[in-house]
Design a protein around this motif. Structure first.
Motif, mmCIF file in Angstrom:
data_model
loop_
_atom_site.group_PDB
_atom_site.id
_atom_site.type_symbol
_atom_site.label_atom_id
_atom_site.label_comp_id
_atom_site.label_asym_id
_atom_site.label_seq_id
_atom_site.Cartn_x
_atom_site.Cartn_y
_atom_site.Cartn_z
ATOM 1 N N UNK A 24 0.869 -1.137 -0.312
ATOM 2 C CA UNK A 24 -0.076 0.006 0.018
ATOM 3 C C UNK A 24 1.041 1.259 -0.068
ATOM 4 N N UNK A 25 0.583 2.268 -0.768
ATOM 5 C CA UNK A 25 1.378 3.352 -0.945
ATOM 6 C C UNK A 25 1.025 4.247 0.184
ATOM 7 N N UNK A 26 2.021 5.140 0.557
ATOM 8 C CA UNK A 26 1.992 6.185 1.328
ATOM 9 C C UNK A 26 0.629 7.116 1.330
ATOM 10 N N UNK A 27 0.482 7.459 0.123
ATOM 11 C CA UNK A 27 -0.605 8.538 -0.258
ATOM 12 C C UNK A 27 -1.512 7.833 -0.437
ATOM 13 N N UNK A 28 -1.911 6.604 -0.526
ATOM 14 C CA UNK A 28 -3.145 6.024 -0.547
ATOM 15 C C UNK A 28 -3.553 5.844 0.969
ATOM 16 N N UNK A 29 -2.638 5.629 1.970
ATOM 17 C CA UNK A 29 -2.623 5.401 3.362
ATOM 18 C C UNK A 29 -3.244 6.699 4.121
ATOM 19 N N UNK A 32 -6.655 7.459 3.057
ATOM 20 C CA UNK A 32 -7.762 6.775 3.850
ATOM 21 C C UNK A 32 -7.756 7.028 5.188
ATOM 22 N N UNK A 33 -7.000 7.537 5.694
ATOM 23 C CA UNK A 33 -6.806 7.963 7.306
ATOM 24 C C UNK A 33 -7.013 9.487 7.543
ATOM 25 N N UNK A 34 -7.323 10.356 6.305
ATOM 26 C CA UNK A 34 -7.382 11.557 6.251
ATOM 27 C C UNK A 34 -6.184 12.370 6.876
ATOM 28 N N UNK A 35 -4.800 11.918 6.506
ATOM 29 C CA UNK A 35 -3.755 12.598 7.258
ATOM 30 C C UNK A 35 -3.028 13.438 5.968
ATOM 31 N N UNK A 36 -2.210 14.458 6.511
ATOM 32 C CA UNK A 36 -1.532 15.089 5.292
ATOM 33 C C UNK A 36 -0.388 14.450 4.740
ATOM 34 N N UNK A 37 -0.458 14.084 3.625
ATOM 35 C CA UNK A 37 0.657 13.078 2.977
ATOM 36 C C UNK A 37 1.954 13.519 3.009
ATOM 37 N N UNK A 41 4.752 11.445 4.985
ATOM 38 C CA UNK A 41 5.945 11.301 4.273
ATOM 39 C C UNK A 41 7.416 11.511 4.807
ATOM 40 N N UNK A 42 7.432 12.604 5.510
ATOM 41 C CA UNK A 42 8.533 13.221 6.443
ATOM 42 C C UNK A 42 8.810 12.405 7.445
ATOM 43 N N UNK A 43 7.745 12.029 8.149
ATOM 44 C CA UNK A 43 8.036 11.112 9.283
ATOM 45 C C UNK A 43 8.484 9.757 8.723
ATOM 46 N N UNK A 44 7.957 9.105 7.729
ATOM 47 C CA UNK A 44 8.260 7.743 7.209
ATOM 48 C C UNK A 44 9.918 7.858 6.680
ATOM 49 N N UNK A 45 10.254 8.998 6.059
ATOM 50 C CA UNK A 45 11.518 9.092 5.475
ATOM 51 C C UNK A 45 12.533 9.221 6.823
ATOM 52 N N UNK A 46 12.239 10.000 7.830
ATOM 53 C CA UNK A 46 12.936 10.177 8.824
ATOM 54 C C UNK A 46 13.425 8.902 9.564
ATOM 55 N N UNK A 47 12.561 7.867 9.816
ATOM 56 C CA UNK A 47 12.815 6.630 10.388
ATOM 57 C C UNK A 47 12.956 5.522 9.505
ATOM 58 N N UNK A 48 12.311 5.319 8.442
ATOM 59 C CA UNK A 48 12.500 4.388 7.606
ATOM 60 C C UNK A 48 13.481 4.245 6.378
#
Length: 76
Positions: A24-29, A32-37, A41-48
């Protein structure tokens, strides 16, 4: 971004990413969750991004061949 680790962000990512299939892509997540993409993405890139490499495995039997081909990305 720096070296500070915020455990709340890590817990948030783990809970969020465990709810959805790995492809599942971050954009679609985010949608679906009503979050700012971009925030997600910044949080994901920071840790993963530094530690996680995505590899793809294809079942080439579906196109008529009788073996598997796997592509592996190795970080520098």
């Amino acid at each position: 971004m720096g070296g500070d680790i915020r455990f709340e962000e890590i817990e948030f990512l783990v809970e969020l990413l465990s709810k959805y299939p790995p492809l599942e892509s971050l954009r679609s997540i985010a949608k679906k969750e009503g979050l700012d993409y971009y925030k997600l993405k910044r949080i994901y890139d920071k840790y993963y991004r530094k530690y996680l490499t995505v590899s793809a495995m294809y079942n080439i039997r579906l196109i008529g061949l009788k073996s598997f081909v796997a592509f592996l990305a190795v970080s520098p």
